[in-house]
Design a protein around this motif. Structure first.
Motif, PDB file in Angstrom:
ATOM      1  N   PRO A  51     -16.839  16.254 -24.906  1.00  0.00           N
ATOM      2  CA  PRO A  51     -17.346  17.289 -23.997  1.00  0.00           C
ATOM      3  C   PRO A  51     -18.779  16.976 -23.557  1.00  0.00           C
ATOM      4  O   PRO A  51     -19.609  16.560 -24.359  1.00  0.00           O
ATOM      5  CB  PRO A  51     -17.310  18.557 -24.851  1.00  0.00           C
ATOM      6  CG  PRO A  51     -16.313  18.275 -25.927  1.00  0.00           C
ATOM      7  CD  PRO A  51     -16.393  16.797 -26.191  1.00  0.00           C
ATOM      8  N   GLY A  52     -19.018  17.119 -22.267  1.00  0.00           N
ATOM      9  CA  GLY A  52     -20.347  16.891 -21.719  1.00  0.00           C
ATOM     10  C   GLY A  52     -20.639  15.446 -21.353  1.00  0.00           C
ATOM     11  O   GLY A  52     -21.659  15.160 -20.743  1.00  0.00           O
ATOM     12  N   LEU A  53     -19.768  14.523 -21.716  1.00  0.00           N
ATOM     13  CA  LEU A  53     -20.008  13.115 -21.417  1.00  0.00           C
ATOM     14  C   LEU A  53     -19.034  12.553 -20.384  1.00  0.00           C
ATOM     15  O   LEU A  53     -19.134  11.395 -20.008  1.00  0.00           O
ATOM     16  CB  LEU A  53     -19.931  12.273 -22.703  1.00  0.00           C
ATOM     17  CG  LEU A  53     -20.950  12.606 -23.786  1.00  0.00           C
ATOM     18  CD1 LEU A  53     -20.709  11.761 -25.027  1.00  0.00           C
ATOM     19  CD2 LEU A  53     -22.359  12.430 -23.287  1.00  0.00           C
ATOM     20  N   GLY A  54     -18.130  13.383 -19.920  1.00  0.00           N
ATOM     21  CA  GLY A  54     -17.096  12.910 -19.006  1.00  0.00           C
ATOM     22  C   GLY A  54     -17.583  12.542 -17.623  1.00  0.00           C
ATOM     23  O   GLY A  54     -16.976  11.700 -16.964  1.00  0.00           O
ATOM     24  N   SER A  55     -18.670  13.128 -17.173  1.00  0.00           N
ATOM     25  CA  SER A  55     -19.096  12.875 -15.798  1.00  0.00           C
ATOM     26  C   SER A  55     -20.449  12.179 -15.685  1.00  0.00           C
ATOM     27  O   SER A  55     -20.978  12.050 -14.583  1.00  0.00           O
ATOM     28  CB  SER A  55     -19.140  14.198 -15.031  1.00  0.00           C
ATOM     29  OG  SER A  55     -20.093  15.062 -15.620  1.00  0.00           O
ATOM     30  N   ILE A  56     -20.986  11.718 -16.794  1.00  0.00           N
ATOM     31  CA  ILE A  56     -22.266  11.007 -16.736  1.00  0.00           C
ATOM     32  C   ILE A  56     -22.047   9.689 -15.993  1.00  0.00           C
ATOM     33  O   ILE A  56     -21.138   8.931 -16.318  1.00  0.00           O
ATOM     34  CB  ILE A  56     -22.813  10.738 -18.151  1.00  0.00           C
ATOM     35  CG1 ILE A  56     -23.167  12.055 -18.829  1.00  0.00           C
ATOM     36  CG2 ILE A  56     -24.035   9.821 -18.097  1.00  0.00           C
ATOM     37  CD1 ILE A  56     -23.529  11.911 -20.292  1.00  0.00           C
ATOM     38  N   PRO A  57     -22.867   9.398 -14.992  1.00  0.00           N
ATOM     39  CA  PRO A  57     -22.701   8.141 -14.270  1.00  0.00           C
ATOM     40  C   PRO A  57     -22.911   6.950 -15.206  1.00  0.00           C
ATOM     41  O   PRO A  57     -23.738   6.995 -16.119  1.00  0.00           O
ATOM     42  CB  PRO A  57     -23.766   8.185 -13.185  1.00  0.00           C
ATOM     43  CG  PRO A  57     -24.614   9.351 -13.468  1.00  0.00           C
ATOM     44  CD  PRO A  57     -23.966  10.199 -14.476  1.00  0.00           C
ATOM     45  N   ALA A  58     -22.144   5.894 -14.964  1.00  0.00           N
ATOM     46  CA  ALA A  58     -22.207   4.714 -15.813  1.00  0.00           C
ATOM     47  C   ALA A  58     -22.266   3.448 -14.971  1.00  0.00           C
ATOM     48  O   ALA A  58     -21.603   3.339 -13.945  1.00  0.00           O
ATOM     49  CB  ALA A  58     -20.987   4.665 -16.730  1.00  0.00           C
ATOM     50  N   ILE A  59     -23.066   2.514 -15.452  1.00  0.00           N
ATOM     51  CA  ILE A  59     -23.208   1.205 -14.822  1.00  0.00           C
ATOM     52  C   ILE A  59     -22.899   0.159 -15.883  1.00  0.00           C
ATOM     53  O   ILE A  59     -23.414   0.228 -17.003  1.00  0.00           O
ATOM     54  CB  ILE A  59     -24.631   1.011 -14.273  1.00  0.00           C
ATOM     55  CG1 ILE A  59     -24.881   2.025 -13.160  1.00  0.00           C
ATOM     56  CG2 ILE A  59     -24.839  -0.421 -13.784  1.00  0.00           C
ATOM     57  CD1 ILE A  59     -26.313   2.127 -12.723  1.00  0.00           C
ATOM     58  N   LEU A  60     -22.061  -0.787 -15.535  1.00  0.00           N
ATOM     59  CA  LEU A  60     -21.729  -1.867 -16.451  1.00  0.00           C
ATOM     60  C   LEU A  60     -22.622  -3.056 -16.135  1.00  0.00           C
ATOM     61  O   LEU A  60     -22.751  -3.460 -14.980  1.00  0.00           O
ATOM     62  CB  LEU A  60     -20.262  -2.269 -16.304  1.00  0.00           C
ATOM     63  CG  LEU A  60     -19.773  -3.298 -17.297  1.00  0.00           C
ATOM     64  CD1 LEU A  60     -19.724  -2.696 -18.706  1.00  0.00           C
ATOM     65  CD2 LEU A  60     -18.405  -3.815 -16.903  1.00  0.00           C
ATOM     66  N   VAL A  61     -23.238  -3.619 -17.163  1.00  0.00           N
ATOM     67  CA  VAL A  61     -24.105  -4.785 -17.021  1.00  0.00           C
ATOM     68  C   VAL A  61     -23.415  -5.953 -17.716  1.00  0.00           C
ATOM     69  O   VAL A  61     -23.012  -5.844 -18.870  1.00  0.00           O
ATOM     70  CB  VAL A  61     -25.488  -4.512 -17.658  1.00  0.00           C
ATOM     71  CG1 VAL A  61     -26.378  -5.722 -17.511  1.00  0.00           C
ATOM     72  CG2 VAL A  61     -26.134  -3.282 -17.036  1.00  0.00           C
TER      73      VAL A  61
END
Length: 104
Positions: A51-61
């Motif tokens: 919960p609360g982490l489903g929509s955090i933007p993510a960038i793969l490096v």
């Protein structure tokens, strides 16, 4: 410090990243594809279930230009090596003045 507007926390393993992200949800996830105990996409899949982490933007490096982000919840893939100027440019583009990530 990368920029006065950003606090950066570093986790060197997937387990440490899990602990940090679940303890204090970030505004953005920069995930290294190759971690000593897994990879960034696996970690992201696990984080998305919380919960609360489903929509955090993510960038793969990654240094591997063959790694695809198709069918993932990653917004961008950044190829290594990257420099601070590139990161600041992308962050300025991504975040609006009120600090929210615009929809991709």
């Amino acid at each position: 410090r990368l920029h006065p507007a950003f606090d950066v926390e570093v986790a060197e393993t997937a387990a440490a990243g899990w602990r940090q992200a679940t303890r204090c949800p970030p505004d953005l996830l920069l995930l290294d594809y190759t971690l000593p105990d897994g990879n960034g996409l696996q970690l992201l899949d696990q984080l998305r279930t919380r919960p609360g982490l489903g929509s955090i933007p993510a960038i793969l490096v990654t240094a591997d230009d063959q790694v695809s982000i198709a069918d993932t919840s990653v917004q961008e893939r950044w190829l290594k090596p990257i420099d601070a100027g590139f990161v600041l440019q992308r962050l300025r583009h991504m975040f609006s003045l009120d600090g929210h990530y615009p929809a991709p």
